[in-house]
Design an enzyme around this catalytic site. Sequence first.
Site, PDB file in Angstrom:
ATOM      1  N   HIS A  43      -4.839  12.566 -10.285  1.00  0.00           N
ATOM      2  CA  HIS A  43      -3.930  11.501  -9.840  1.00  0.00           C
ATOM      3  C   HIS A  43      -3.276  10.887 -11.073  1.00  0.00           C
ATOM      4  CE1 HIS A  43      -3.207   7.866  -6.965  1.00  0.00           C
ATOM      5  NE2 HIS A  43      -2.247   7.967  -7.849  1.00  0.00           N
ATOM      6  N   GLU A  70      -2.415  14.095  -6.476  1.00  0.00           N
ATOM      7  CA  GLU A  70      -2.180  12.853  -5.762  1.00  0.00           C
ATOM      8  C   GLU A  70      -1.162  12.011  -6.519  1.00  0.00           C
ATOM      9  OE1 GLU A  70      -6.716  12.132  -4.021  1.00  0.00           O
ATOM     10  OE2 GLU A  70      -5.913  10.828  -5.595  1.00  0.00           O
ATOM     11  N   HIS A 190     -12.359   8.374  -1.203  1.00  0.00           N
ATOM     12  CA  HIS A 190     -12.492   7.064  -1.820  1.00  0.00           C
ATOM     13  C   HIS A 190     -13.875   6.483  -1.538  1.00  0.00           C
ATOM     14  CE1 HIS A 190     -10.118   4.158  -4.194  1.00  0.00           C
ATOM     15  NE2 HIS A 190     -11.050   3.321  -3.808  1.00  0.00           N
TER      16      HIS A 190
END
EC number: 2.6.99.2
Length: 238
Positions: A43, A70, A190
């Site tokens: 990410h 991401e 997450h």
Amino acid sequence: MTKLSVNVNKFATLRNARGGNNPDLIKVVKDCESFGAQGITVHPRPDERHIRYQDVLDIHEVVSTEFNIEGYPDERYMQLVASVKPTQATLVPDGPDVLTSNAGWDTVKNAGLLKEITDELKKCGARVSIFVDPDVAQVEGVAEIGADRIELYTEPYAANFKAGREVAIAPYVKAALRAEALGIEVNAGHDLDLDNLFYLKERIPFLAEVSIGHALVCDALYYGLDNTIPMYLRELNK
């Protein structure tokens, strides 16, 4: 089988804290895959506080499993995906000042933007996943946009797991079932860890992929990376 994609951002954070190249991110990626990971997630953020844009290009050269990028779909992200052509592009609504992902997209309010972005990413050959809260209306919005998958934002599930896992998981099951009915595959990520991962998979057995970074890296400090990745795989495949 639910695939485990290891988010390597935290390894990059550790490297960046001292400069140099320790730990070596390319070696980390290769090791994660050799220890059983079925995907690698990154990410990159505009300030490059962990994964750098050059890291993404370098990892692309060595990754042998699925590569998931991401990010917020700004111009630089779109250019990166077009260049790398990853297996999956996961869209998150984080602005440049956000420390970590803390909410999913409003897929109804942002339908026009997300559809345009999704269409563009698919031209690059990427599977498109949209980061969403466990809300049926948001899942239905994804169907209108035409994305391939959702990634359920699981921090609320993780935060409430010990207080009452049945209540914590309920909206996720409902959202996942709606996605399945609409032909949308389901990812999750997450704050998933060795305590809460199995129950998530047990209640959503058709889960396609989980992306795990922070907890896995923390566990690796105690168990070693070569032991930790198989431990997560066992939780997914009991």
